[in-house]
Design an enzyme around this catalytic site. Sequence first.
Site, short mmCIF file in Angstrom:
data_model
loop_
_atom_site.label_atom_id
_atom_site.label_comp_id
_atom_site.label_asym_id
_atom_site.label_seq_id
_atom_site.Cartn_x
_atom_site.Cartn_y
_atom_site.Cartn_z
N HIS A 103 9.21 -32.42 1.05
CA HIS A 103 9.92 -31.25 0.56
C HIS A 103 10.96 -30.84 1.60
O HIS A 103 10.95 -31.33 2.73
CB HIS A 103 8.95 -30.08 0.28
CG HIS A 103 8.18 -29.64 1.48
ND1 HIS A 103 6.86 -29.97 1.69
CD2 HIS A 103 8.55 -28.92 2.55
CE1 HIS A 103 6.45 -29.46 2.83
NE2 HIS A 103 7.46 -28.82 3.38
C1 T46 Z 1 6.18 -27.95 6.23
C2 T46 Z 1 5.24 -28.97 6.73
C3 T46 Z 1 5.52 -29.39 8.13
C4 T46 Z 1 0.05 -21.47 2.21
O1 T46 Z 1 -0.58 -20.81 1.36
N1 T46 Z 1 0.62 -20.85 3.28
C5 T46 Z 1 1.32 -21.52 4.24
O2 T46 Z 1 1.80 -20.89 5.19
C6 T46 Z 1 1.47 -22.94 4.08
C7 T46 Z 1 2.27 -23.74 5.12
C8 T46 Z 1 0.90 -23.56 3.01
N2 T46 Z 1 0.20 -22.83 2.09
C9 T46 Z 1 -0.44 -23.53 0.99
C10 T46 Z 1 0.47 -24.20 -0.02
C11 T46 Z 1 -0.36 -25.37 -0.51
O3 T46 Z 1 -1.19 -24.95 -1.56
O4 T46 Z 1 -1.24 -24.58 1.54
C12 T46 Z 1 -1.23 -25.72 0.71
C13 T46 Z 1 -0.75 -26.96 1.46
O5 T46 Z 1 0.66 -26.80 1.73
P1 T46 Z 1 1.68 -28.02 1.61
O6 T46 Z 1 1.27 -28.95 0.56
O7 T46 Z 1 3.07 -27.44 1.50
O8 T46 Z 1 1.47 -28.72 3.04
P2 T46 Z 1 2.35 -29.83 3.76
O9 T46 Z 1 1.54 -30.32 4.89
O10 T46 Z 1 2.87 -30.83 2.79
O11 T46 Z 1 3.63 -29.02 4.34
C14 T46 Z 1 3.46 -28.06 5.35
C15 T46 Z 1 4.29 -26.80 5.06
O12 T46 Z 1 3.98 -26.30 3.75
C16 T46 Z 1 5.76 -27.06 5.12
O13 T46 Z 1 6.47 -25.84 5.16
O14 T46 Z 1 7.35 -27.95 6.62
O15 T46 Z 1 3.86 -28.60 6.61
#
Ligand code: T46
Length: 134
Positions: free
Chosen positions: A50
């Site tokens: 993303h």
């Molecule tokens: C990024 C990379 C490096 C929350 O509720 N609060 C938060 O602050 C974050 C970061 C995530 N979430 C929830 C959203 C999803 O349901 O946690 C779950 C996993 O998040 P995501 O699939 O976006 O995780 P990554 O590892 O793909 O990405 C994360 C960050 O979201 C993103 O901003 O830059 O790490």
Amino acid sequence: MSLVQWTSFPPLGDERGSLVALESGKTIPFPIERVYYLFGTVSGQSRGFHAHRILQQVAVCVTGRCRMVLDNGEQREEVWLDSPTKGLLIGNMVWREMHDFTSDCVLLVLASQHYDEADYIRNYEDFLRNVKNG
Ligand code: T46
């Protein structure tokens, strides 16, 4: 210009071990509104895929390592995060992917905004369209 920009965290160690302090306006070039960390990462599972419309972040592997791919729609670069004294600056409108996490990896992320799902662009074609349209 390279997409890979580092910020260094001088270790404040002594004979007892090492310590790193992260401070807004010093080693972190924005006011820190949120801190999160990834841990318990599973071998072979990639993350990210993303971009963020506004959010700026600094990512640092405090232990272990992972490979980060950065893509601004025109160039794509990759880098290993493997040092607790080096933070990777990830600007807005940069597609990121994280691969090859070691099982001991703890990836600490400092963010300039609170969590907002509306700030995410999670589809690569949409990301490219947004880049093209400025
Ligand atoms: C990024 C990379 C490096 C929350 O509720 N609060 C938060 O602050 C974050 C970061 C995530 N979430 C929830 C959203 C999803 O349901 O946690 C779950 C996993 O998040 P995501 O699939 O976006 O995780 P990554 O590892 O793909 O990405 C994360 C960050 O979201 C993103 O901003 O830059 O790490």
